[in-house]
Scaffold this motif. Structure first.
Motif, short mmCIF file in Angstrom:
data_model
loop_
_atom_site.label_atom_id
_atom_site.label_comp_id
_atom_site.label_asym_id
_atom_site.label_seq_id
_atom_site.Cartn_x
_atom_site.Cartn_y
_atom_site.Cartn_z
N LEU A 148 41.44 42.82 18.99
CA LEU A 148 40.36 43.68 18.52
C LEU A 148 39.14 42.80 18.27
O LEU A 148 39.04 42.11 17.26
CB LEU A 148 40.79 44.39 17.23
CG LEU A 148 39.79 45.34 16.57
CD1 LEU A 148 39.37 46.46 17.50
CD2 LEU A 148 40.39 45.92 15.30
N ARG A 149 38.24 42.79 19.23
CA ARG A 149 37.03 41.99 19.09
C ARG A 149 35.95 42.88 18.49
O ARG A 149 35.35 43.68 19.20
CB ARG A 149 36.59 41.44 20.46
CG ARG A 149 35.41 40.49 20.41
CD ARG A 149 35.02 40.03 21.80
NE ARG A 149 36.02 39.20 22.45
CZ ARG A 149 36.21 37.90 22.17
NH1 ARG A 149 35.46 37.31 21.28
NH2 ARG A 149 37.15 37.22 22.80
N GLU A 150 35.74 42.70 17.20
CA GLU A 150 34.82 43.57 16.46
C GLU A 150 35.20 45.04 16.67
O GLU A 150 36.11 45.53 16.07
CB GLU A 150 33.36 43.31 16.86
CG GLU A 150 32.89 41.92 16.53
CD GLU A 150 32.85 41.64 15.04
OE1 GLU A 150 32.41 42.49 14.28
OE2 GLU A 150 33.29 40.54 14.65
N ALA B 158 50.97 54.54 18.80
CA ALA B 158 50.57 54.09 17.46
C ALA B 158 49.16 54.54 17.09
O ALA B 158 48.84 54.69 15.92
CB ALA B 158 50.66 52.57 17.37
N CYS B 159 48.32 54.78 18.09
CA CYS B 159 46.93 55.12 17.79
C CYS B 159 46.87 56.44 17.03
O CYS B 159 47.28 57.48 17.55
CB CYS B 159 46.10 55.23 19.07
SG CYS B 159 44.40 55.72 18.72
N PRO B 160 46.36 56.40 15.78
CA PRO B 160 46.35 57.62 14.96
C PRO B 160 45.50 58.74 15.52
O PRO B 160 45.71 59.90 15.19
CB PRO B 160 45.80 57.13 13.61
CG PRO B 160 46.04 55.66 13.60
CD PRO B 160 45.89 55.23 15.02
N VAL B 161 44.52 58.38 16.38
CA VAL B 161 43.59 59.40 16.86
C VAL B 161 43.71 59.66 18.36
O VAL B 161 42.92 60.41 18.93
CB VAL B 161 42.12 59.03 16.50
CG1 VAL B 161 41.94 59.02 15.00
CG2 VAL B 161 41.73 57.68 17.10
N MET C 263 38.78 54.17 16.25
CA MET C 263 38.28 53.87 14.91
C MET C 263 38.31 52.36 14.64
O MET C 263 38.07 51.92 13.53
CB MET C 263 39.16 54.57 13.87
CG MET C 263 39.27 56.07 14.04
SD MET C 263 38.03 56.97 13.11
CE MET C 263 38.54 56.57 11.45
N HIS C 264 38.69 51.56 15.63
CA HIS C 264 38.78 50.10 15.49
C HIS C 264 39.67 49.71 14.33
O HIS C 264 39.36 48.79 13.58
CB HIS C 264 37.39 49.45 15.31
CG HIS C 264 36.27 50.24 15.89
ND1 HIS C 264 35.24 50.74 15.15
CD2 HIS C 264 36.05 50.67 17.17
CE1 HIS C 264 34.42 51.41 15.93
NE2 HIS C 264 34.89 51.39 17.17
N CYS C 265 40.76 50.44 14.14
CA CYS C 265 41.58 50.24 12.94
C CYS C 265 42.65 49.19 13.13
O CYS C 265 43.20 48.69 12.16
CB CYS C 265 42.20 51.56 12.49
SG CYS C 265 43.55 52.16 13.54
N GLY C 266 42.99 48.87 14.38
CA GLY C 266 44.00 47.83 14.61
C GLY C 266 45.43 48.30 14.56
O GLY C 266 46.35 47.50 14.62
N ALA C 267 45.65 49.61 14.46
CA ALA C 267 47.03 50.13 14.44
C ALA C 267 47.76 49.72 15.72
O ALA C 267 48.92 49.33 15.68
CB ALA C 267 47.02 51.65 14.29
N VAL D 264 47.05 47.12 17.61
CA VAL D 264 47.17 45.65 17.67
C VAL D 264 48.43 45.20 16.94
O VAL D 264 49.24 44.45 17.47
CB VAL D 264 45.92 44.98 17.06
CG1 VAL D 264 46.08 43.46 17.07
CG2 VAL D 264 44.66 45.38 17.80
N GLY D 265 48.59 45.69 15.72
CA GLY D 265 49.75 45.27 14.93
C GLY D 265 51.05 45.87 15.44
O GLY D 265 52.12 45.34 15.17
#
Lengths: 395, 65
Positions: free
Chosen positions: B33-35, B53-56, B17-21, B23-24
């Motif tokens: 996260l590049r775009e 961490a990835c919610p999905v 989902m490109h949410c950044g979970a 990354v942080g």
């Protein structure tokens, strides 16, 4: 050599736009850069906020930013017993559900009106430094790569913030201080649309499930779980799906939107400034560790940041010493509350369902004077002092 | 453990989902996260926190043979 801007703000969410507005209003030359192609989208938020703080940051929600008004909050015990915080005591924590797609644009518009520049689809890729001092930022955008010189870079780049880390400020999180989230905007559901609902206990280990109405038959239905309570892959989504399937009000709902993300639930971090750099909002880990809410703290800290940066611009001094006024300013406003709620969170995540059941029963017996986390914690402490003993001094 | 060149994180673009979970949550700041694309750099230690961490559940580690 004249610098390109006084202030470059990375990220045009609430913290960034608020900082931009108050800096530009007071005379600084401000550029906001936003990596996305649209302000406020895609939404990464449950959108439930309170009203109490709006005046203090000069916020007047416009019609589109305000999606729905609720009478109060409904806390649901693991055994299903609800506790209603009604409209008479309404105020501090929950009151309205906003529309971030419009809310973020409203704040950006106000920043632009105050004189700030904004560039979309522009990503910061590294900081430009002279020694340890930040003097600019390298940006990739449709115009191609370029260096932008400035007096101060503001890291308003959210949970996944990199700018602070590039500047050497430690924003890394312990696993117990991370909550991962998933949310559906569900329509065709049959909810009590006059309340924001919070479901406590093991349905959402180390966090909670929320149902925040957007209109009569649509709500943001989401879950946050503490990282250390995750076991399987995609556990957070699985827990939410299970909850929805088990709830006859929600089962027939269909999603209009999917949201995922994470929030910090940590104690206030040591440092949010450096020479030529400040962190604000989620990037500064200013999220409330109990609610996971970040908008009010982002707006409060953003205003302080903007005002301090305007002064720093007038004085042409962006040293760490000059920016201490921001460090002290935001801490005076919210640090105690963040720390207390972190201690409370550390306790709450250890409680078994039976304790939550007892707590909700108690709240129904004694009532709560105000709709705030503090008032709820105080009411719990009166009956169960052992649950609050680690943070008694903050109540 | 240091990330070996033979080990690769694989991001399922159908799920991400490109949410950044991730990354942080990364302790090494090793994910960018590049775009809408996640890039992992050499400071990755294979701690696998991003996977959790990835919610999905979009990230997996393809172990080297």
């Amino acid at each position: 050599m004249k610098r390109d801007y006084d202030i470059v703000i990375v990220g045009a969410g609430p913290a960034g736009s608020m900082t931009a507005k108050w800096a530009a209003k007071n005379g600084a030359r401000v550029l906001m850069i936003e990596k996305r192609q649209e302000i406020g989208s895609p939404v990464r938020c449950g959108e439930g906020i309170s009203r109490a703080w709006h005046d203090s940051v000069g916020l007047k929600l416009d019609k589109k930013s305000l999606a729905w008004e609720v009478k109060g909050a409904k806390l649901v015990a693991p055994n299903g017993t609800p506790f209603y915080l009604g409209e008479k005591m309404a105020g501090d924590e929950v009151g309205i559900v906003i529309d971030r797609v419009f809310f973020d644009k409203q704040l950006a518009r106000e920043a632009i009106k105050a004189g700030a520049d904004l560039q979309l689809k522009a990503s910061a890729t590294k900081l430009i430094k002279e020694g340890s001092k930040v003097v600019g930022v390298h940006v990739n955008s449709m115009d191609g790569p370029r260096d932008i010189s400035c007096g101060c870079v503001v890291a308003a780049d959210g949970f996944e913030s990199q700018v602070g880390r590039w500047a050497g400020i430690d924003t890394s999180l312990a696993p117990r201080d991370i909550t991962t989230c998933f949310q559906y905007r569900l329509t065709n559901i049959d909810i009590e649309h006059e309340y924001c609902e919070f479901v406590l206990g093991s349905k959402a280990p180390g966090g909670y499930i929320w149902i925040f109405p957007k209109n009569e038959d649509t709500a943001n239905v989401g879950i946050g779980m503490q990282f250390t309570k995750l076991h399987e892959i995609a556990d957070v989504k699985k827990h939410l799906d299970k909850f929805i399937q088990g709830d006859p009000r929600l089962r027939k709902g269909k999603p209009l939107e999917l949201v995922s993300g994470a929030v910090s639930i940590c104690a206030p971090i040591e440092k949010t400034i450096g020479d030529g750099v400040i962190l604000v909002g989620d990037a500064a880990r200013q999220i409330d560790p109990i609610t996971g809410g970040g908008i009010s703290n982002s707006c409060k800290s953003g205003k302080v940041a903007g005002e301090v940066l305007a002064k720093a611009t007038q004085e042409n001094d962006f040293s760490e010493k000059s920016l201490m006024r921001y460090e002290n300013g935001w801490r005076n406003l919210i640090e105690n509350q963040l720390y207390r709620n972190w201690l409370a969170k550390e306790k709450l995540v250890t409680l078994p369902d039976e304790t939550f059941d007892k707590v909700i029963a108690t709240l129904n017996d004694v009532g709560v004077e105000k709709m705030s986390t503090l008032a709820i914690l105080k009411a719990i402490g009166d009956k169960y002092p052992e649950l609050v003993k680690e943070f008694q001094e903050f109540l | 453990m240091k990330k070996d060149q033979l080990d690769e994180f694989e991001v399922n673009i159908d799920k991400c989902m490109h949410c950044g979970a991730c990354v942080g949550s990364c302790p090494q700041n090793a994910i960018y996260l590049r775009e809408v694309v996640l890039e992992f750099n050499d400071s990755c230690t294979l701690c696998k926190r991003c996977i959790k961490a990835c919610p999905v559940g979009a990230i997996k580690l393809v172990e080297s043979a």
